[in-house]
Every structure is written in structure tokens, then in C-alpha cells.
Design a protein around this motif. Structure first.
Motif, PDB file in Angstrom:
ATOM      1  N   UNK A 189     -29.127  -5.149  20.120  1.00 29.92           N
ATOM      2  CA  UNK A 189     -28.925  -5.621  18.750  1.00 29.92           C
ATOM      3  C   UNK A 189     -27.638  -6.433  18.644  1.00 29.92           C
ATOM      4  N   UNK A 190     -26.575  -5.960  19.312  1.00 28.81           N
ATOM      5  CA  UNK A 190     -25.295  -6.678  19.297  1.00 28.81           C
ATOM      6  C   UNK A 190     -25.428  -8.049  19.952  1.00 28.81           C
ATOM      7  N   UNK A 191     -26.199  -8.124  21.043  1.00 30.39           N
ATOM      8  CA  UNK A 191     -26.407  -9.408  21.724  1.00 30.39           C
ATOM      9  C   UNK A 191     -27.141 -10.395  20.811  1.00 30.39           C
ATOM     10  N   UNK A 192     -28.136  -9.909  20.064  1.00 31.60           N
ATOM     11  CA  UNK A 192     -28.884 -10.777  19.153  1.00 31.60           C
ATOM     12  C   UNK A 192     -27.987 -11.326  18.049  1.00 31.60           C
ATOM     13  N   UNK A 193     -26.992 -10.521  17.643  1.00 30.63           N
ATOM     14  CA  UNK A 193     -26.021 -11.005  16.649  1.00 30.63           C
ATOM     15  C   UNK A 193     -25.131 -12.078  17.266  1.00 30.63           C
ATOM     16  N   UNK A 194     -24.637 -11.848  18.488  1.00 26.99           N
ATOM     17  CA  UNK A 194     -23.763 -12.819  19.137  1.00 26.99           C
ATOM     18  C   UNK A 194     -24.476 -14.149  19.390  1.00 26.99           C
ATOM     19  N   UNK A 195     -25.780 -14.071  19.664  1.00 23.52           N
ATOM     20  CA  UNK A 195     -26.555 -15.293  19.880  1.00 23.52           C
ATOM     21  C   UNK A 195     -26.998 -15.935  18.570  1.00 23.52           C
ATOM     22  N   UNK A 196     -26.592 -15.327  17.453  1.00 26.73           N
ATOM     23  CA  UNK A 196     -26.912 -15.825  16.105  1.00 26.73           C
ATOM     24  C   UNK A 196     -28.421 -15.871  15.851  1.00 26.73           C
ATOM     25  N   UNK A 197     -29.124 -14.952  16.486  1.00 21.59           N
ATOM     26  CA  UNK A 197     -30.549 -14.807  16.216  1.00 21.59           C
ATOM     27  C   UNK A 197     -30.790 -13.874  15.030  1.00 21.59           C
TER      28      UNK A 197
END
Length: 570
Positions: free
Chosen positions: A14-22
């Protein structure tokens, strides 16, 4: 969707999806919280809610965790070691065994951080487990195919050893089998084959019916009866006797109805229960078996057929600490599966759940289940009273049949308990007037009931052979579609029939009327409003009736217009 105050901080994928602005941080936090509340994987929740597509999530996960992304469609299902993991674990963890290398099994997962899946499958198989990243939508399709494949394999196995199909439970059945002479072996094999064919064909009931000049066997499949066999009339008595032996009935008693139960062991991990009833008719005893497959209640709420807003209303109601939720519809409309879907969601170690049914159809570990026994004084009302002295959180009553049961259920709902039950009425507004006609005070109805859900089961169109139907515009308007829907263009499908389905249909899906009790409806109840007034108010509040819900299924291509006309006659 969970509120901001109770959302969990995103981590991992979930954190990665936020960092990728998805996803925004709030979307990721809410999705994490809500997926945990529903006991479903984070990735599945995000895809189901259409926040992201499977491909975007898989690419982000591959970059974050350094796991290669595999195209699942490149591997043949027949090459997978599906026998390593049983159906329950496949459904629970959404993990598919791809291949085995020595003492290691490689599992297809849409979230490589799903350590619980890896650990539980490692424990059950005794093999080391490694994650292989795949896309969620392809994984879901592959799991469905894998489960269908396992069922087919089981059928082939049973065909080779039908005489020795094992009755689960105790050893009494072995003694009964020994009493049959050698000439009865074909009867044993024939009955076992009928039972296995019914299970693998998705039947809900089996009818053994004697007549003057012939004997027939019928399956109820997808809600419709279909004749499947006409065994010789001279073996009718032996077929019935075999069924009575299996269900431990009095084989010599042919003058009165009898009830029994069969537990058939299909494999190490799968048992099927049959509820058996005999009825003396003019030319012998008719025997009806109801197939009670516990996996039917574990399909998940997404498979029931709710529209998105209906599902949210239902989940919100059962998540409340107290109140009464009622499910209504005729026999065979799927009420039991809906209630057990709710109970499975609520079934946690910190919640005390008790049910009373007539009889218990689906056995669930962790739930205290009671069979009705009027002869000994165990009625719905007496069981409910006992439950209230057992420190309950959630109560389920098989059916509210009388004023006494209704009043105790209402009282329980008003004193801090979640109560689930059923009534036999045609739609949600009629349920309120039915309770009032029973004698329940309007104030108690308005204050106790949280939600009423009417439902029907309609046959699904076979996805392999359905074809577009040419229906004139005027006919579509007469059926209930709006002018806007017709003008924008809708495709209606019709059944055709192929080797994979039953006359153009395969499986069933629910149509629902989910009505919450608003302030305006509460006022109508208090004022003694009739069912028509209540229905009008529900329509003003945007509650789709059964017909409208059915037309949505037609519009989506899930079923045919003829099928909706069959189950929702105005």
C-alpha cells in the motif's frame, strides 16, 4: 469505506502504491482498513473496488519487492500440482500452487507479502513455500478453473470405486453394508453414482419417485427439476431401502414419513451432508435428499450477486453491535446461504454466536448451532430464551413463525444483541406489515429492525453459449427499462445451450431488495402504514425492488429477460 479516524496507516505494498502516486495516502489507508475488516486480501479489495487494475498493482509490487512478474496464462492448469492444496486454502488465501521442485512448492500470489498464506500452506503441505508474483484478475480466474478441475477429477475417481464410497461419521454403516447380500452390490453402486452425479452436477435436491408403471429420479439444478434416470420399477424398493439404510431410518416402517441424514465422505478434505425425508405415496415411498454442502456458505459476499450499494448496506447493518436484520423470500431463494455468509463474516474468536434452525443445514466451526426439537419442547422461542442466558453477541433464528418468537427476537435486538432471522414474505415492505399482523407493536418494529433484505435466485446465463437477443424498443420499455437505458443502447442475451451448461444456464445468482429502516419509514410504521405506502417510500429513497434489481442483472448480461420474468412475476 472506513472513516478517516479509524483508517490504518498504509505500509508494505500500500505504501509503494502511494509513493508511485497510484493511490492517495487516504485511499491506501482506507483500503487497508476495509480489507482487514472484510477479511480479504488488500490487492483483491483494491481491484474489486476498481481503485486500480491488476496490472498496475503487479508492476508496483514487482519493483518494490524485487519479485519477477509471471504471466499466469503461460502455464497450463494440467501441469500444476493442484492436489497439494485443498479448495478451502485456495479460496481463503488466493494462492495457487504452480510447480514443485523437491521439497519446495512455488505459489502464485498477487501480493508477495502475504506471509500468512505462505506459512499456512507450508504447515499443511510440509513443504517450503516460495511466492511467485501474478496479476490478481488472472489469479482469480485460474483459481476458479482449478476448483472446477478438482471437482472433475473427484468425479472420475468416484466412478472407478462407487461400491466402496465411504459414509463418514461412525462404523454402524459398515455393518449395514455387510447385511446386504452379494446381489445388492449393483444397487449400492447405482445409488452412490446418483449421489456423486448430483454433487458434481451442482444439484440442490434429489427426488426418488415411485409411480404405478415407472420409477424416476430427478435433480433440482439451478432451481429447476430435471429428470435424469428411470431405473427399472422392480428395483425401486431396493433403492429406497438402500437410502434408508444409509440414513439410519427404520427400514421396516413404510406407513409414516421419516427423517434422516447421510454424511458422504468424498475425499480426505471434503464431506457432503444429505438431509433425507421419506413420504408414503400411492405406489411406494418417495425419498427426497437435500444436499447440504458447507462450501456453499463460504463463497464470499462478492459471489452472492449484490449490487455495490446493496452490499455496503448489508455489511454496514451486520457490523452494528445490536439490531434485527431480516432476510425474506420463498423456500429455495438462498436465505440460508445469505445468513451464513453474514455469520462467517462475524465469526471471530471474540464474538459469541448461537443459532437455532429446523434443522441445522450448514455446520460451521466456532458457531454454537442448535437443532429444533418441538417434541422435547425445544422451539425457536425456548432456544432464544436459553441463548439470552448464554452471554451472546450474535443470534440467528432460522425463521420467525409466531408472535412469541418475534417478540423475543425484537427484545434481544433492543437489548444489545445482533439478531439475524428469516420470514416468508414476498418483499421487504410486506415483512413490516407481516410483523405488525403477527401482533408486534409498531414501536418495537421501528426501533429494533435495522435492515430487511428480500431475495430470489435466478439462473445465470452460460458465458460460453449465450447470444444477443433481438428485442424491440417498445418491448424493452414494457418490461421496465427506462427510456434513457434503451436509448443509450443495451444488449440483452438469451440462452442457447451447449455441452458445458444446462439448457443455456449454469449456476445461479441472487437478486435483492435491500431496505434500510430510515426515519421516514419508521414514521410510517408508527402510523400504521400499509405495504404499498412503505414500498412507495422505499422507492422514493432509491431502494431498488426485486424487479428492478433483476433488470440490472439482465442489463449486465448475467441472466436473461425470460428468467427474470419467471422469478419476479408482477
Amino acid at each position: 469505506m472506513a472513516t478517516t479516524q479509524t483508517s490504518m496507516k498504509p505500509s508494505g505494498l500500500a505504501s509503494r502504491l502511494v509513493r508511485d502516486r497510484l493511490l492517495t495516502e487516504q485511499q491506501a489507508a482506507d483500503a487497508t482498513t476495509e480489507s482487514l475488516r472484510r477479511h480479504e486480501p488488500f490487492v483483491k479489495y483494491v481491484v474489486d473496488q476498481k481503485l486500480l487494475d491488476s496490472r498496475q498493482i503487479a508492476i508496483a509490487a514487482s519493483h518494490e519487492f524485487g519479485v519477477p512478474l509471471l504471466d499466469l496464462t503461460s502455464i497450463e492448469l494440467a501441469d500444476m500440482p493442484l492436489n497439494l492444496v485443498d479448495e478451502k486454502l485456495l479460496r481463503k488465501h488466493r494462492a495457487l500452487p504452480l510447480f514443485r521442485r523437491g521439497n519446495r512448492v512455488f505459489l502464485a500470489l498477487s501480493d508477495p507479502t502475504n506471509s500468512q498464506a505462505l506459512e499456512e500452506i507450508r504447515f499443511n503441505t510440509g513443504l517450503a513455500t516460495d511466492a511467485v508474483l501474478v496479476e490478481e484478475d488472472k489469479l482469480a480466474a485460474a483459481i476458479d478453473k482449478a476448483i472446477d478441475s478438482q471437482d472433475t477429477t473427484m468425479t472420475d475417481l468416484m466412478d472407478t470405486d462407487l461400491e466402496n464410497l465411504e459414509l463418514a461419521g461412525d462404523d454402524e454403516d459398515k455393518d449395514d453394508d455387510a447385511d446386504l447380500n452379494v446381489d445388492e452390490a449393483p444397487v449400492v453402486r447405482y445409488v452412490n453414482k446418483i449421489l456423486v452425479d448430483a454433487i458434481t452436477g451442482g444439484a440442490s435436491d434429489i427426488h426418488f419417485e415411485p409411480y404405478e408403471k415407472y420409477f424416476r429420479i430427478r435433480f433440482r439444478q439451478d432451481g429447476m427439476l430435471r429428470e435424469v434416470a428411470n431405473p427399472p420399477l422392480n428395483i425401486a424398493g431396493r433403492l429406497v431401502a438402500r437410502l434408508k439404510v444409509m440414513s439410519r431410518m427404520n427400514i421396516a416402517e413404510r406407513r409414516v414419513p421419516q427423517d434422516g441424514r447421510i454424511k458422504l465422505k468424498l475425499s480426505r478434505s471434503r464431506d457432503i451432508d444429505f438431509r433425507v425425508n421419506t413420504l408414503p405415496c400411492l405406489y411406494g415411498e418417495k425419498v427426497v435428499l437435500r444436499i447440504l454442502d458447507s462450501t456453499a456458505a463460504q463463497v464470499g459476499i462478492e459471489a452472492l450477486g449484490f449490487e455495490v450499494e446493496q452490499r455496503e448496506l448489508f455489511l454496514a447493518a451486520i457490523a452494528k453491535p445490536y439490531g434485527l436484520v431480516l432476510v425474506t423470500g420463498p423456500t429455495g431463494s438462498g436465505k440460508t446461504v445469505s445468513l451464513y455468509t453474514a455469520l462467517n463474516i462475524l465469526n471471530k474468536p471474540d464474538i459469541n454466536i448461537s443459532t437455532v434452525e429446523d434443522p441445522v443445514e450448514i455446520q460451521v466451526p466456532g458457531i454454537n448451532q442448535v437443532n429444533l426439537n418441538p417434541r422435547s419442547g425445544l422451539t425457536f422461542a425456548s432456544a432464544l430464551r436459553a441463548f439470552l442466558r448464554q452471554d451472546p453477541d450474535v443470534l440467528m433464528v432460522g425463521e420467525i413463525r409466531d408472535l412469541e418468537t418475534a417478540e423475543i427476537a425484537v427484545k434481544a435486538a433492543q437489548t444489545g444483541h445482533m439478531v439475524l432471522s428469516t420470514l416468508h414474505t414476498n418483499d421487504a415492505p410486506q415483512t413490516l406489515t407481516r410483523l405488525a399482523n403477527m401482533g408486534v407493536a409498531p414501536f418495537n418494529i421501528a426501533s429494533a429492525i435495522l435492515l430487511i433484505m428480500a431475495q430470489r435466485l435466478t439462473r445465470r446465463l452460460c458465458p460460453h453459449c449465450k447470444q444477443p437477443a433481438d428485442i424491440p424498443r417498445e418491448a424493452l420499455l414494457e418490461e421496465g427499462f427506462t427510456e434513457a437505458e434503451v436509448d443509450e443502447g443495451i444488449t440483452i442475451y438469451r440462452p442457447v445451450g451447449c455441452e458445458r451448461c444446462n439448457k443455456g444456464y449454469k449456476g445461479r445468482v441472487g437478486i435483492f431488495q435491500v431496505m434500510g429502516i430510515s426515519d421516514a419509514i419508521s414514521r410510517l410504521i408508527m402510523e400504521g402504514g400499509n405495504a404499498l405506502q412503505l414500498a412507495d417510500q422505499a422507492a422514493l429513497e432509491g431502494v431498488a425492488n426485486l424487479r428492478q434489481s433483476g433488470l440490472r442483472k439482465v442489463k449486465s448480461g448475467a441472466t436473461s429477460l425470460a428468467e427474470i420474468n419467471r422469478v419476479t412475476k408482477d
